[in-house]
Design a protein around this motif. Structure first.
Motif, PDB file in Angstrom:
ATOM      1  N   HIS A 155      -0.475 -49.584  68.115  1.00 44.67           N
ATOM      2  CA  HIS A 155       0.967 -48.933  67.952  1.00 44.67           C
ATOM      3  C   HIS A 155       1.468 -48.745  67.215  1.00 44.67           C
ATOM      4  O   HIS A 155       2.555 -47.781  65.923  1.00 44.67           O
ATOM      5  CB  HIS A 155       1.816 -50.524  68.594  1.00 44.67           C
ATOM      6  CG  HIS A 155       2.356 -51.290  70.067  1.00 44.67           C
ATOM      7  ND1 HIS A 155       2.792 -51.708  70.003  1.00 44.67           N
ATOM      8  CD2 HIS A 155       1.830 -50.198  70.886  1.00 44.67           C
ATOM      9  CE1 HIS A 155       3.506 -51.451  72.102  1.00 44.67           C
ATOM     10  NE2 HIS A 155       2.563 -50.686  71.946  1.00 44.67           N
ATOM     11  N   LEU A 163       0.950 -44.439  66.270  1.00 49.71           N
ATOM     12  CA  LEU A 163       2.088 -43.688  67.068  1.00 49.71           C
ATOM     13  C   LEU A 163       2.653 -42.953  66.301  1.00 49.71           C
ATOM     14  O   LEU A 163       2.727 -43.403  64.369  1.00 49.71           O
ATOM     15  CB  LEU A 163       2.811 -45.003  67.881  1.00 49.71           C
ATOM     16  CG  LEU A 163       2.233 -45.625  69.193  1.00 49.71           C
ATOM     17  CD1 LEU A 163       2.901 -46.602  69.502  1.00 49.71           C
ATOM     18  CD2 LEU A 163       2.029 -44.104  70.349  1.00 49.71           C
ATOM     19  N   PRO A 164       3.325 -41.813  66.349  1.00 46.44           N
ATOM     20  CA  PRO A 164       3.826 -40.790  66.069  1.00 46.44           C
ATOM     21  C   PRO A 164       5.007 -41.453  64.840  1.00 46.44           C
ATOM     22  O   PRO A 164       5.689 -41.365  64.001  1.00 46.44           O
ATOM     23  CB  PRO A 164       3.956 -39.485  65.797  1.00 46.44           C
ATOM     24  CG  PRO A 164       2.750 -39.464  67.762  1.00 46.44           C
ATOM     25  CD  PRO A 164       2.266 -41.030  67.858  1.00 46.44           C
ATOM     26  N   ASN A 172       1.552 -42.768  62.570  1.00 45.24           N
ATOM     27  CA  ASN A 172       0.831 -41.259  62.975  1.00 45.24           C
ATOM     28  C   ASN A 172       0.505 -40.696  62.543  1.00 45.24           C
ATOM     29  O   ASN A 172      -0.085 -40.331  61.569  1.00 45.24           O
ATOM     30  CB  ASN A 172       2.195 -40.782  62.210  1.00 45.24           C
ATOM     31  CG  ASN A 172       2.019 -38.763  62.759  1.00 45.24           C
ATOM     32  OD1 ASN A 172       1.230 -38.616  64.040  1.00 45.24           O
ATOM     33  ND2 ASN A 172       2.839 -37.881  62.177  1.00 45.24           N
ATOM     34  N   ASP A 222      -4.127 -40.080  63.201  1.00 49.79           N
ATOM     35  CA  ASP A 222      -4.637 -39.621  64.276  1.00 49.79           C
ATOM     36  C   ASP A 222      -6.656 -40.005  64.462  1.00 49.79           C
ATOM     37  O   ASP A 222      -7.231 -40.078  65.314  1.00 49.79           O
ATOM     38  CB  ASP A 222      -5.233 -37.856  63.569  1.00 49.79           C
ATOM     39  CG  ASP A 222      -3.937 -37.003  63.738  1.00 49.79           C
ATOM     40  OD1 ASP A 222      -2.654 -37.395  64.447  1.00 49.79           O
ATOM     41  OD2 ASP A 222      -3.907 -36.072  63.018  1.00 49.79           O
ATOM     42  N   HIS A 252      -2.897 -42.329  71.082  1.00 50.64           N
ATOM     43  CA  HIS A 252      -2.103 -41.774  71.303  1.00 50.64           C
ATOM     44  C   HIS A 252      -2.479 -39.939  71.562  1.00 50.64           C
ATOM     45  O   HIS A 252      -2.273 -39.616  72.369  1.00 50.64           O
ATOM     46  CB  HIS A 252      -0.785 -41.752  71.226  1.00 50.64           C
ATOM     47  CG  HIS A 252      -0.596 -41.465  69.623  1.00 50.64           C
ATOM     48  ND1 HIS A 252      -1.351 -42.440  68.633  1.00 50.64           N
ATOM     49  CD2 HIS A 252      -1.199 -40.613  69.006  1.00 50.64           C
ATOM     50  CE1 HIS A 252      -1.410 -41.614  67.188  1.00 50.64           C
ATOM     51  NE2 HIS A 252      -0.987 -40.438  67.167  1.00 50.64           N
ATOM     52  N   LYS A 253      -3.653 -39.666  70.888  1.00 53.52           N
ATOM     53  CA  LYS A 253      -4.517 -38.736  70.897  1.00 53.52           C
ATOM     54  C   LYS A 253      -4.674 -37.947  71.961  1.00 53.52           C
ATOM     55  O   LYS A 253      -5.381 -37.023  72.450  1.00 53.52           O
ATOM     56  CB  LYS A 253      -5.430 -38.650  69.718  1.00 53.52           C
ATOM     57  CG  LYS A 253      -4.322 -38.046  68.625  1.00 53.52           C
ATOM     58  CD  LYS A 253      -3.592 -36.868  68.168  1.00 53.52           C
ATOM     59  CE  LYS A 253      -2.933 -36.800  67.051  1.00 53.52           C
ATOM     60  NZ  LYS A 253      -2.320 -35.363  66.779  1.00 53.52           N
ATOM     61  N   GLU A 256       1.081 -40.741  74.228  1.00 55.97           N
ATOM     62  CA  GLU A 256       1.791 -41.771  73.160  1.00 55.97           C
ATOM     63  C   GLU A 256       2.736 -42.399  74.093  1.00 55.97           C
ATOM     64  O   GLU A 256       2.432 -43.947  74.388  1.00 55.97           O
ATOM     65  CB  GLU A 256       3.127 -40.827  72.989  1.00 55.97           C
ATOM     66  CG  GLU A 256       2.952 -40.069  71.627  1.00 55.97           C
ATOM     67  CD  GLU A 256       4.095 -39.637  71.056  1.00 55.97           C
ATOM     68  OE1 GLU A 256       5.459 -40.258  70.608  1.00 55.97           O
ATOM     69  OE2 GLU A 256       4.170 -38.456  70.290  1.00 55.97           O
ATOM     70  N   ASP A 257       2.906 -42.113  75.626  1.00 57.68           N
ATOM     71  CA  ASP A 257       3.131 -43.326  76.943  1.00 57.68           C
ATOM     72  C   ASP A 257       2.365 -44.329  76.825  1.00 57.68           C
ATOM     73  O   ASP A 257       2.290 -45.297  77.039  1.00 57.68           O
ATOM     74  CB  ASP A 257       4.212 -42.517  78.380  1.00 57.68           C
ATOM     75  CG  ASP A 257       2.760 -41.579  78.334  1.00 57.68           C
ATOM     76  OD1 ASP A 257       1.893 -41.116  77.901  1.00 57.68           O
ATOM     77  OD2 ASP A 257       3.216 -40.322  79.166  1.00 57.68           O
ATOM     78  N   ALA A 294      -0.436 -44.711  75.326  1.00 56.63           N
ATOM     79  CA  ALA A 294      -0.964 -45.523  74.272  1.00 56.63           C
ATOM     80  C   ALA A 294      -0.219 -46.820  74.548  1.00 56.63           C
ATOM     81  O   ALA A 294      -0.106 -47.937  74.161  1.00 56.63           O
ATOM     82  CB  ALA A 294      -0.594 -45.082  73.070  1.00 56.63           C
ATOM     83  N   ILE A 295       1.201 -46.376  74.198  1.00 54.92           N
ATOM     84  CA  ILE A 295       2.693 -48.164  74.172  1.00 54.92           C
ATOM     85  C   ILE A 295       2.308 -48.883  75.284  1.00 54.92           C
ATOM     86  O   ILE A 295       2.420 -50.092  74.509  1.00 54.92           O
ATOM     87  CB  ILE A 295       4.128 -46.977  74.074  1.00 54.92           C
ATOM     88  CG1 ILE A 295       4.253 -46.239  73.125  1.00 54.92           C
ATOM     89  CG2 ILE A 295       4.758 -48.268  74.523  1.00 54.92           C
ATOM     90  CD1 ILE A 295       5.028 -45.103  73.509  1.00 54.92           C
TER      91      ILE A 295
END
Length: 308
Positions: free
Chosen positions: A96, A99-100, A104, A106, A115-116, A120-121, A123-124
């Motif tokens: 978390h 995340l961006p 944020n 990489d 998330h990379k 993102e979905d 990863a959450i």
């Protein structure tokens, strides 16, 4: 992992092989974590959870839990489920945090962040999955421990991860970005919650599982609060002095985000001295436990001597 040759020698070092201890305990934790979350349907979410959970790292948090339990007369077996749960919670916070909408980032531990790889979905949801499963895992896999101790552990884990712990610290950390008038009091609040709270849960839960007295729990709390703050100070220093390759993530992010850090308030040299002082205070709390405290003492010194 920092090589033993790079560690400053302490009086206890000649009696305790930290390098061998870390290697053995890391392997133990890796095997347990691998077994804890097998891939099921729907495969993608389990793959995402395992991607970050098994991405390496020092496994410092579960090792602290095991060491504390053993120091208080318990066994690895009764603490292993909680140790794994603590690493799940820590991994959730990293997913978390990267995340961006947060930091944020990489890269984490030299690999692309969750998330990379999964978006993102997912990863959450992977973080959410680890958070929920950590509590389930403690309840379903802790054996030969009185129920009231397990309940205390659950309460400690919830307190350390929620708004009273790392969530609250993260909120204030985000609100403080770009502000140059952040006080030392605010900075301490952020990191006592965002970093030290989970480290405290690791040490204290290990003791609770072994039946530590309330007085001993207080000692463990003070020890872990000190090492937690020292850990963050060293993190702040490494963000300035280490390369991205050494860190396994982007270097210099704090300065780019205009974050107030301990080095920005104190300078590098004083920050190092403050961290060493905190470690000395932490180790002093363990004096009543004699030689049984050697692993926790050496782990405290490891925190301030690490290079990444």
């Amino acid at each position: 992992m920092v090589a033993a040759d790079n560690l400053q020698k302490t009086p206890e070092s000649s009696q305790f092989d930290l390098r061998a201890y870390l290697k053995e305990r890391q392997k133990l934790c890796e095997d347990a974590l691998d077994k804890a979350i097998p891939i099921r349907y729907p495969e993608k979410i389990y793959e995402a959870m395992r991607y970050s959970l098994l991405a390496g790292g020092k496994r410092l948090r579960p090792i602290l839990c095991l060491a504390s339990c053993e120091m208080m007369g318990g066994t690895i077996e009764i603490a292993l489920a909680t140790a794994c749960a603590l690493e799940m919670l820590h991994t959730m916070s990293l997913i978390h945090d990267d995340l961006p909408a947060m930091d944020n980032d990489d890269y984490r531990r030299g690999k692309l962040t969750n998330h990379k790889v999964y978006g993102e979905d997912i990863a959450i949801l992977a973080g959410d999955g680890l958070l929920a499963y950590a509590f389930e895992y403690v309840v379903t896999h802790t054996q030969n421990v009185p129920l009231e101790r397990v309940l205390q552990v659950i309460a400690r884990l919830g307190r350390a991860t929620g708004a009273t712990g790392l969530v609250g610290g993260q909120v204030l950390d985000l609100e403080s970005e770009g502000k140059t008038d952040i006080s030392l009091e605010t900075l301490n609040f952020i990191h006592n919650h965002k970093t030290a709270a989970l480290l405290e849960a690791c040490v204290v839960c290990g003791g609770i599982l072994a039946g530590a007295s309330s007085e001993d729990v207080q000692r463990l709390s003070r020890y872990s609060q000190n090492i937690g703050l020292a850990f963050q100070i060293i993190d702040d220093i490494l963000d300035i002095t280490a390369t991205g390759e050494q860190l396994g993530k982007t270097a210099g992010k704090d300065q780019k985000a205009q974050k107030v850090t301990y080095p920005s308030l104190w300078g590098l040299q004083e920050s190092k001295q403050k961290a060493q002082h905190l470690i000395s205070d932490a180790c002093a709390e363990l004096e009543p436990f004699g030689e049984k405290a050697l692993p926790l003492k050496e782990l405290a010194h490891f925190i301030t001597n690490r290079k990444h």
